[in-house]
Design a protein around this motif. Structure first.
Motif, mmCIF file in Angstrom:
data_model
loop_
_atom_site.group_PDB
_atom_site.id
_atom_site.type_symbol
_atom_site.label_atom_id
_atom_site.label_comp_id
_atom_site.label_asym_id
_atom_site.label_seq_id
_atom_site.Cartn_x
_atom_site.Cartn_y
_atom_site.Cartn_z
ATOM 1 N N ARG A 1 -25.551 77.978 -40.148
ATOM 2 C CA ARG A 1 -24.877 78.142 -41.440
ATOM 3 C C ARG A 1 -25.837 77.961 -42.616
ATOM 4 O O ARG A 1 -25.678 78.594 -43.653
ATOM 5 C CB ARG A 1 -23.716 77.138 -41.534
ATOM 6 C CG ARG A 1 -22.909 77.188 -42.826
ATOM 7 C CD ARG A 1 -22.080 78.454 -42.880
ATOM 8 N NE ARG A 1 -21.414 78.621 -44.140
ATOM 9 C CZ ARG A 1 -20.119 78.482 -44.333
ATOM 10 N NH1 ARG A 1 -19.335 78.164 -43.334
ATOM 11 N NH2 ARG A 1 -19.601 78.670 -45.512
ATOM 12 N N GLY B 1 -18.308 85.556 -50.014
ATOM 13 C CA GLY B 1 -18.169 84.198 -50.544
ATOM 14 C C GLY B 1 -18.244 84.170 -52.058
ATOM 15 O O GLY B 1 -17.500 83.436 -52.712
ATOM 16 N N ASP C 1 -15.340 82.928 -54.645
ATOM 17 C CA ASP C 1 -15.675 81.928 -55.650
ATOM 18 C C ASP C 1 -15.363 82.418 -57.060
ATOM 19 O O ASP C 1 -14.889 81.651 -57.898
ATOM 20 C CB ASP C 1 -17.152 81.549 -55.529
ATOM 21 C CG ASP C 1 -17.482 80.276 -56.280
ATOM 22 O OD1 ASP C 1 -16.673 79.320 -56.210
ATOM 23 O OD2 ASP C 1 -18.553 80.231 -56.925
ATOM 24 N N SER D 1 -12.572 79.246 -57.787
ATOM 25 C CA SER D 1 -13.662 78.362 -57.361
ATOM 26 C C SER D 1 -13.170 77.207 -56.487
ATOM 27 O O SER D 1 -13.981 76.545 -55.842
ATOM 28 C CB SER D 1 -14.409 77.818 -58.574
ATOM 29 O OG SER D 1 -13.531 77.057 -59.383
ATOM 30 N N GLU D 2 -11.872 76.967 -56.453
ATOM 31 C CA GLU D 2 -11.314 75.914 -55.603
ATOM 32 C C GLU D 2 -11.045 76.404 -54.179
ATOM 33 O O GLU D 2 -10.779 75.615 -53.292
ATOM 34 C CB GLU D 2 -9.992 75.406 -56.206
ATOM 35 C CG GLU D 2 -10.121 74.820 -57.594
ATOM 36 C CD GLU D 2 -10.899 73.514 -57.594
ATOM 37 O OE1 GLU D 2 -10.659 72.685 -56.698
ATOM 38 O OE2 GLU D 2 -11.756 73.348 -58.473
ATOM 39 N N ASP D 3 -11.103 77.709 -53.972
ATOM 40 C CA ASP D 3 -10.785 78.305 -52.674
ATOM 41 C C ASP D 3 -12.053 78.426 -51.832
ATOM 42 O O ASP D 3 -13.161 78.256 -52.328
ATOM 43 C CB ASP D 3 -10.156 79.686 -52.889
ATOM 44 C CG ASP D 3 -9.221 80.084 -51.770
ATOM 45 O OD1 ASP D 3 -9.159 79.370 -50.758
ATOM 46 O OD2 ASP D 3 -8.551 81.121 -51.916
ATOM 47 N N GLU D 4 -11.880 78.717 -50.541
ATOM 48 C CA GLU D 4 -13.038 78.919 -49.670
ATOM 49 C C GLU D 4 -12.741 80.001 -48.643
ATOM 50 O O GLU D 4 -11.595 80.256 -48.283
ATOM 51 C CB GLU D 4 -13.441 77.627 -48.964
ATOM 52 C CG GLU D 4 -12.428 77.112 -47.978
ATOM 53 C CD GLU D 4 -12.874 75.832 -47.304
ATOM 54 O OE1 GLU D 4 -13.949 75.831 -46.662
ATOM 55 O OE2 GLU D 4 -12.146 74.848 -47.420
ATOM 56 N N LEU D 5 -13.797 80.645 -48.199
ATOM 57 C CA LEU D 5 -13.710 81.711 -47.218
ATOM 58 C C LEU D 5 -13.481 81.112 -45.834
ATOM 59 O O LEU D 5 -14.203 80.219 -45.414
ATOM 60 C CB LEU D 5 -15.005 82.521 -47.242
ATOM 61 C CG LEU D 5 -15.077 83.764 -46.390
ATOM 62 C CD1 LEU D 5 -14.044 84.786 -46.844
ATOM 63 C CD2 LEU D 5 -16.462 84.364 -46.475
ATOM 64 N N LYS D 6 -12.464 81.606 -45.109
ATOM 65 C CA LYS D 6 -12.141 81.081 -43.784
ATOM 66 C C LYS D 6 -12.384 82.078 -42.664
ATOM 67 O O LYS D 6 -12.703 81.682 -41.548
ATOM 68 C CB LYS D 6 -10.665 80.637 -43.727
ATOM 69 C CG LYS D 6 -10.364 79.441 -44.573
ATOM 70 C CD LYS D 6 -11.102 78.270 -44.015
ATOM 71 C CE LYS D 6 -10.474 76.967 -44.414
ATOM 72 N NZ LYS D 6 -11.140 75.836 -43.815
#
Length: 150
Positions: free
Chosen positions: A35, A107, A111, A115-120
């Motif tokens: 990663r 990503g 963002d 900006s509070e979210d994330e890639l899953k």
């Protein structure tokens, strides 16, 4: 014994899960990438059949991505990459570079939206195959499988 980049993950259960994954119908190949730097940690399947390696004489491929990525160190999760043929290893490194660039772009999009979210999870489906990219905290799992007929 935990290896580089996998922390507290039980390596034996990881090996078992990856072995089961490689036996699933339609799975062509999978890659596990570090990663932090995109280095190929482990591969299975015929990566060169999915995307043949470009000439090793080219320093950059047509996307501008360097054709040689960091390779696993002695403490890496697996040395499987080193046992592959040169063409398979080069194909895996080049595909890893393309996936790394795609994941970075996706990503950035997430963002910019929130900006509070994330890639899953990322799924890229083409006429011939589907790429499923699962970003985990220590590694990226990329699974390439046949696209079922519609």
């Amino acid at each position: 014994m935990a290896e580089k980049g996998l922390g507290s993950v039980n390596v034996e259960s990881m090996e078992e899960a990856l072995h089961r994954l490689s036996k699933k119908p339609g799975v062509k190949a999978w890659l596990m990438l570090d990663r932090s730097d995109g280095a190929v940690l482990k591969t299975n399947g015929q990566i060169a059949a999915v995307r043949p390696a470009k000439s090793s004489a080219n320093a950059n491929n047509d996307t501008g991505t360097p054709s040689s990525l960091p390779t696993p160190t002695a403490g890496s999760f697996s040395a499987d990459v080193n046992t592959n043929t040169d063409n398979e290893s080069l194909a895996a490194q080049e595909l890893a570079g393309m996936v790394w660039k795609f994941l970075s772009s996706a990503g950035s999009l997430v963002d910019e939206i929130d900006s509070e979210d994330e890639l899953k999870l990322l799924r890229l489906r083409t006429k011939n195959q589907e790429f499923v990219i699962v970003p985990e905290p220590k590694y990226l799992l990329v699974v390439i499988h046949d696209t079922p007929p519609a």
